[in-house]
Structures are given as C-alpha cells and as structure tokens.
Design a protein around this motif. Structure first.
Motif, PDB file in Angstrom:
ATOM      1  N   ASN A  82       5.738  -1.769   2.773  1.00  0.00           N
ATOM      2  CA  ASN A  82       6.644  -1.028   1.882  1.00  0.00           C
ATOM      3  C   ASN A  82       5.801  -0.193   0.943  1.00  0.00           C
ATOM      4  N   GLY A  83       6.452   0.448  -0.025  1.00  0.00           N
ATOM      5  CA  GLY A  83       5.731   1.313  -0.939  1.00  0.00           C
ATOM      6  C   GLY A  83       5.005   0.569  -2.038  1.00  0.00           C
ATOM      7  N   PRO A  84       4.348   1.311  -2.947  1.00  0.00           N
ATOM      8  CA  PRO A  84       3.538   0.695  -3.994  1.00  0.00           C
ATOM      9  C   PRO A  84       4.381  -0.019  -5.033  1.00  0.00           C
ATOM     10  N   CYS A  85       3.789  -1.058  -5.616  1.00  0.00           N
ATOM     11  CA  CYS A  85       4.522  -1.909  -6.561  1.00  0.00           C
ATOM     12  C   CYS A  85       4.149  -1.585  -7.998  1.00  0.00           C
ATOM     13  N   PHE A 130      -3.318   6.512  -9.340  1.00  0.00           N
ATOM     14  CA  PHE A 130      -3.948   7.082  -8.151  1.00  0.00           C
ATOM     15  C   PHE A 130      -2.971   7.911  -7.321  1.00  0.00           C
ATOM     16  N   ASN A 131      -1.818   8.226  -7.879  1.00  0.00           N
ATOM     17  CA  ASN A 131      -0.792   8.953  -7.143  1.00  0.00           C
ATOM     18  C   ASN A 131      -0.447   8.230  -5.843  1.00  0.00           C
ATOM     19  N   SER A 132      -0.247   6.914  -5.952  1.00  0.00           N
ATOM     20  CA  SER A 132       0.028   6.090  -4.775  1.00  0.00           C
ATOM     21  C   SER A 132       1.321   6.489  -4.079  1.00  0.00           C
ATOM     22  N   ARG A 133       2.244   7.099  -4.803  1.00  0.00           N
ATOM     23  CA  ARG A 133       3.514   7.512  -4.205  1.00  0.00           C
ATOM     24  C   ARG A 133       3.370   8.743  -3.325  1.00  0.00           C
ATOM     25  N   GLY A 134       2.251   9.445  -3.416  1.00  0.00           N
ATOM     26  CA  GLY A 134       2.132  10.710  -2.713  1.00  0.00           C
ATOM     27  C   GLY A 134       3.104  11.719  -3.285  1.00  0.00           C
ATOM     28  N   LEU A 179      -4.355   6.405   0.862  1.00  0.00           N
ATOM     29  CA  LEU A 179      -5.441   6.642   1.814  1.00  0.00           C
ATOM     30  C   LEU A 179      -5.894   8.091   1.745  1.00  0.00           C
ATOM     31  N   GLY A 180      -7.181   8.304   1.951  1.00  0.00           N
ATOM     32  CA  GLY A 180      -7.700   9.662   1.917  1.00  0.00           C
ATOM     33  C   GLY A 180      -7.012  10.573   2.906  1.00  0.00           C
ATOM     34  N   CYS A 181      -6.709  10.056   4.103  1.00  0.00           N
ATOM     35  CA  CYS A 181      -6.075  10.890   5.121  1.00  0.00           C
ATOM     36  C   CYS A 181      -4.621  11.200   4.804  1.00  0.00           C
ATOM     37  N   TYR A 182      -4.078  10.585   3.765  1.00  0.00           N
ATOM     38  CA  TYR A 182      -2.731  10.911   3.286  1.00  0.00           C
ATOM     39  C   TYR A 182      -2.765  11.537   1.890  1.00  0.00           C
ATOM     40  N   GLY A 183      -3.934  12.038   1.496  1.00  0.00           N
ATOM     41  CA  GLY A 183      -4.024  12.813   0.266  1.00  0.00           C
ATOM     42  C   GLY A 183      -4.733  12.154  -0.892  1.00  0.00           C
ATOM     43  N   GLN A 184      -5.160  10.901  -0.759  1.00  0.00           N
ATOM     44  CA  GLN A 184      -5.846  10.219  -1.849  1.00  0.00           C
ATOM     45  C   GLN A 184      -7.194  10.887  -2.142  1.00  0.00           C
ATOM     46  N   LYS A 185      -7.503  11.081  -3.422  1.00  0.00           N
ATOM     47  CA  LYS A 185      -8.713  11.789  -3.817  1.00  0.00           C
ATOM     48  C   LYS A 185      -9.789  10.875  -4.387  1.00  0.00           C
ATOM     49  N   ARG A 186      -9.411   9.684  -4.903  1.00  0.00           N
ATOM     50  CA  ARG A 186     -10.403   8.888  -5.632  1.00  0.00           C
ATOM     51  C   ARG A 186     -10.734   7.552  -4.965  1.00  0.00           C
ATOM     52  N   ILE A 187      -9.821   6.984  -4.234  1.00  0.00           N
ATOM     53  CA  ILE A 187     -10.091   5.720  -3.546  1.00  0.00           C
ATOM     54  C   ILE A 187     -10.742   6.031  -2.199  1.00  0.00           C
ATOM     55  N   GLN A 188     -11.836   5.351  -1.891  1.00  0.00           N
ATOM     56  CA  GLN A 188     -12.598   5.619  -0.680  1.00  0.00           C
ATOM     57  C   GLN A 188     -12.037   4.806   0.496  1.00  0.00           C
ATOM     58  N   THR A 189     -11.614   5.516   1.540  1.00  0.00           N
ATOM     59  CA  THR A 189     -11.101   4.867   2.754  1.00  0.00           C
ATOM     60  C   THR A 189     -11.704   5.545   3.991  1.00  0.00           C
ATOM     61  N   PRO A 190     -13.025   5.524   4.126  1.00  0.00           N
ATOM     62  CA  PRO A 190     -13.653   6.291   5.211  1.00  0.00           C
ATOM     63  C   PRO A 190     -13.286   5.813   6.610  1.00  0.00           C
ATOM     64  N   HIS A 191     -13.070   4.526   6.795  1.00  0.00           N
ATOM     65  CA  HIS A 191     -12.805   4.017   8.148  1.00  0.00           C
ATOM     66  C   HIS A 191     -11.368   4.294   8.578  1.00  0.00           C
ATOM     67  N   LEU A 192     -10.433   4.172   7.672  1.00  0.00           N
ATOM     68  CA  LEU A 192      -9.063   4.528   8.011  1.00  0.00           C
ATOM     69  C   LEU A 192      -8.919   6.039   8.174  1.00  0.00           C
ATOM     70  N   ASP A 193      -9.655   6.795   7.373  1.00  0.00           N
ATOM     71  CA  ASP A 193      -9.652   8.244   7.568  1.00  0.00           C
ATOM     72  C   ASP A 193     -10.250   8.588   8.930  1.00  0.00           C
ATOM     73  N   LEU A 218       0.850  -1.195   0.000  1.00  0.00           N
ATOM     74  CA  LEU A 218       0.000   0.000   0.000  1.00  0.00           C
ATOM     75  C   LEU A 218       0.881   1.238   0.000  1.00  0.00           C
ATOM     76  N   GLY A 219       0.622   2.154  -0.927  1.00  0.00           N
ATOM     77  CA  GLY A 219       1.439   3.352  -1.029  1.00  0.00           C
ATOM     78  C   GLY A 219       1.069   4.409   0.004  1.00  0.00           C
ATOM     79  N   TYR A 220       2.017   5.301   0.269  1.00  0.00           N
ATOM     80  CA  TYR A 220       1.807   6.410   1.205  1.00  0.00           C
ATOM     81  C   TYR A 220       0.595   7.242   0.791  1.00  0.00           C
ATOM     82  N   GLY A 221       0.362   7.379  -0.514  1.00  0.00           N
ATOM     83  CA  GLY A 221      -0.717   8.239  -0.994  1.00  0.00           C
ATOM     84  C   GLY A 221      -2.011   7.521  -1.295  1.00  0.00           C
TER      85      GLY A 221
END
Length: 463
Positions: free
Chosen positions: A284-287, A299-303, A45-59, A40-43
C-alpha cells in the motif's frame, strides 16, 4: 551486513543495456520470486522519481525489466492487500478486508497462489509478514499451500524488528541474540538470509518464493522517536543534515534495495537468471499518523499523488511495480497498463501453464508483462476500506475515471486521472452519467460479510 548477504552481494554485476525489443516466448514453468515491501510509497524509489534515497539495485531492476506506472495494491492497508494478492479477489469479495477487528483468517476453502502453483510442480516458500492466519487457525502458510515458511504470522508482531522469536514452519525459532533487550538479530536480515537459502536449496525444481519484507513499516518503538523506524545503521545517510527519523527511513529502503540486489545476484550465480521472473512492489502507500515523527512529504513518498496509507486516493493504493525476466520481459520499458493485486493469480497461473480458479476477480496480465498486446482489460477496478472503523469508503477506477466515496453517506468525487492524477479537481457535477456508472459498480462489487460490519453514521451518533 550478515556474511551470507555480503558474499552474495559481492557477486552483483553491471546492469545490462536497456532495450525495447519484443520479448521472446517464455519457457514452461519459470521460477517466480514475488518481493513486496511494507508501506513503501510510489515515490520512494529512484526509478519512480525519488531524488535523495539511494535505490541503485531496484533502479537497475527497472532498467533490466518493465516498470509499471499504473499498478495498484489490493487495499490501502496491510492485511486486506495481502489477502487480495494471495487469493486473487478484490476487497469487496475478500475474506480479510481490514487490519481490524482481529481474528479473521483464511479458511481451508480459500485458494491461494501457492495452492495454484504447487500442483504444477512448484516448490513454494513464504518469508516475512503473513497477516492471514495465526498458529492454530486454518490460515497459516503451511496449511495454505506453502512448503516452507519463516517469519511473522501475526499482523501486529510484524512491527517488532528485534523480537524474541519467529515462526519457522510450525515451530518457534528463538532469537537468542535479542534476549535481555539486545539487538543482535534484525528480522529483515534474517528474512533475506532465508530467501537466499530457499533459492539455493531449490535445485532444478521450479520454485515460487513470496518474500514479504516488513521494511519500511514503522516499528514497535514510540512513534515520536527516531526508533519508530528502527534500523541497525543509518548508513549511508549518517552525515546528512536530516532529522534522525528520516535518516532511518531512507536507510531502511536502501537496506532493502541492497538485499534485492543480493537476490538478483544469487539467481545469476545459480544459473537461474534467465528462467526466473521477479516482481517487486509494495502492499500500500506510505504511512503517516499524528503520533509519528516521520512524514511522507519529507522524501515526497507520495510521488505526484495525494493521500497516503488508509486513503483511497491514488497515493494510498497506487504502488511501484517492477517486473524483470531477462529475455522475456522487455528491458527498459515503461508500461501504463492498469492492473491490481488480484490480477497476480491468473497472471502467475498462465505463466506456469495451469488454470486460474474460477473465483478470481483478476485477469491475466501475462501479455502486458511480456510486452505483447493486452487484449483483455478490466471494465473497472474496485476498492473499499473502513468497514468497522466508522467511515466506510469505496473507490472505483473505470477507464481513466476515478470515483471515490469517502463515507457511506458521502457524495462520490470524480477525477479524470489522464489530466489530474493528483485528484485535485472534482468533476462529479459535470459528469453525472459517469458518477452513476461508478455508483452502480460500487454497489455491485461489495458483498457484505458479518466479519466486517458497516458502521452507519446514525449508529456512531448513539455511541
């Protein structure tokens, strides 16, 4: 959605209002749940800047807890990162330093997180992807301090999301729903069901649950097909105009988010919420590889960082880290505390009121987690990768400086992460004295091991 998950998920409540009030003194022996995603990449999750993937519970978990912005994995690939986490040492000292060559596992004399917590009265459970020892070796979970184990022992078998079997402690559990190429039992859902069961069965006994999910790691299906990221449903993204493989990737993450919500809801239902500290991170980071159709940039997974899995640039090793413990970990807080996976062992030891092994490379981050001054700091953090792959790389973070050597014969690159978190401006020629310090730290941190020989450039030329 499996019935157990549906029932528990329905119990989720509205998230509490955020606050930056100081944390209260923690009780003795809190329950500990450590959840780790795979690739899973740093970017992401919504709380780390993700705009399109929905992560309401982790946020929501981030709103109810502390979100760390400068937390690091143990390595840039799966097995060594898990070894650093489980044994509290960095990769220059670790038993397992790469995914290849196969066959190196934990030994009896390696001390794991479970073996630190078990003498303190903790019931210990591990679920998901292990990577640190197969059946017949000394490294399997039941021989490394875990009372209960369920999942994939073998690193490569963890790529199978519809396998014929999983390990249930020392026995094989046949997955009859997956016979004859059927897809009836998705491993991620089974992991969540077992995690909920473990929590329910712990009763009044303090417990440590290590939940190592395999999402959103690629699957065993061909990399150029959408099923390279296989998931039972691409909801809620079915009608999006995205490539199918990206719908699947997003659905994997949202599925995992849903199940983190189910775990948090169960803790509340069981009256364990205020006495359970929950961590969420990635190994680790995104693959991305040339043979795969999924691309982290979609999805800008790298942030804001450069690199990816298998790199020692920030996107390969800097990971999301959310910590939640109502009434003890400050809610709605962002922290710039720099720490890494080998700090988890002394941190959990302090929270449980037991001493950490003298062999650890980590320091306790309990003060930072509890919103108190973190007086003890690392002089530097160290990573390496690629021992037997033909390109041995090293990296050191020293204060806000980051040094990277991308090859045993390469010059050290130097970056100031304060102003250049994307590592775009190499300042090595302007700060030779910093480069020398980092070079010395690299030399001092690496201890050779015959299990992972360094391949020198001149040796590669002769092959």
């Amino acid at each position: 959605m499996p019935p157990r998950i549906t029932a528990v998920f329905a119990l989720a409540i509205l998230f509490c209002a955020t606050t930056n009030l100081p944390a209260a003194d923690p009780p003795a022996k809190p329950n500990i749940v450590f959840i780790m995603a795979d690739d899973l990449g740093y970017g992401d999750l919504g709380c780390y800047g993700q705009k399109r993937i929905q992560t309401p519970h982790l946020d929501g978990m981030a709103r109810e807890g502390t979100r760390f912005l400068q937390a690091y994995a143990g390595s840039t690939v799966c097995a060594p990162s898990r070894c650093c986490l489980m044994t509290g040492v960095h990769n220059g000292h670790a038993r397992i330093r790469d995914n290849i060559p196969h066959g190196t596992f934990l030994h009896d004399d390696d001390i794991t997180l479970a073996e630190v917590l078990k003498p303190a009265g903790y019931r210990t459970g591990a679920i998901g992807k292990w990577s640190l020892g197969v059946h017949g070796s000394e490294g399997k979970p039941n021989d490394q301090g875990f009372d209960d184990w369920f999942g994939h022992l073998d690193q490569d078998q963890a790529h199978f999301y519809y396998p014929h079997y999983l390990w249930d402690n020392d026995r094989i559990k046949l997955l009859t729903g997956n016979r004859a190429e059927k897809r009836g039992e998705y491993t991620h859902d089974l992991f969540t069901e077992r995690a909920l069961q473990f929590i329910e069965q712990s009763g009044d006994e303090p417990f440590f649950l290590y939940l190592a999910y395999t999402l959103p790691h690629w699957s065993d299906f061909p990399g150029n097909t959408p099923e390279s990221l296989i998931v039972p449903s691409d909801a809620p993204y079915t009608n999006r105009s995205w490539p199918q493989v990206e719908k699947n990737y997003a659905a994997m993450i949202t599925r995992m988010d849903r199940d983190v919500g189910a775990i948090l809801a169960l803790l509340k239902k069981q009256g364990l919420d205020d006495n359970t500290i929950v961590f969420f991170t990635s190994d680790n980071g995104p693959c991305a590889t040339a043979s795969q159709s999924h691309r982290p940039k979609y999805f800008n997974s790298r942030g804001p960082f450069q690199g990816q899995k298998r790199d020692l640039y920030e996107a390969g090793i800097r990971v999301p880290m959310i910590v939640r413990w109502p009434g003890h970990v400050p809610a709605g807080r962002e922290s710039n505390q720099v720490w890494a996976f080998w700090d988890v062992m002394p941190t959990l030891a302090e929270l449980a009121g037991v001493p950490a092994p003298a062999s650890t490379d980590g320091i306790s981050m309990a003060p930072a987690i509890l919103g108190k001054p973190q007086k003890q700091q690392h002089e530097f953090l160290y990573w390496d990768y690629g021992h037997s792959r033909g390109n041995f790389m090293q990296a050191v973070r020293m204060g806000n400086w980051k040094g990277i050597r991308n090859g045993i014969d390469a010059d050290i690159e130097l970056y100031d992460l304060t102003v250049d978190p994307g590592e775009k401006q190499n300042l090595a020629t302007e700060h030779a004295e910093i480069v020398q310090k980092i070079d010395r730290a690299m030399q001092d941190s690496f201890v050779e091991t015959p299990a992972y020989p360094i391949v020198h450039p001149e040796d590669r030329k002769g092959r």
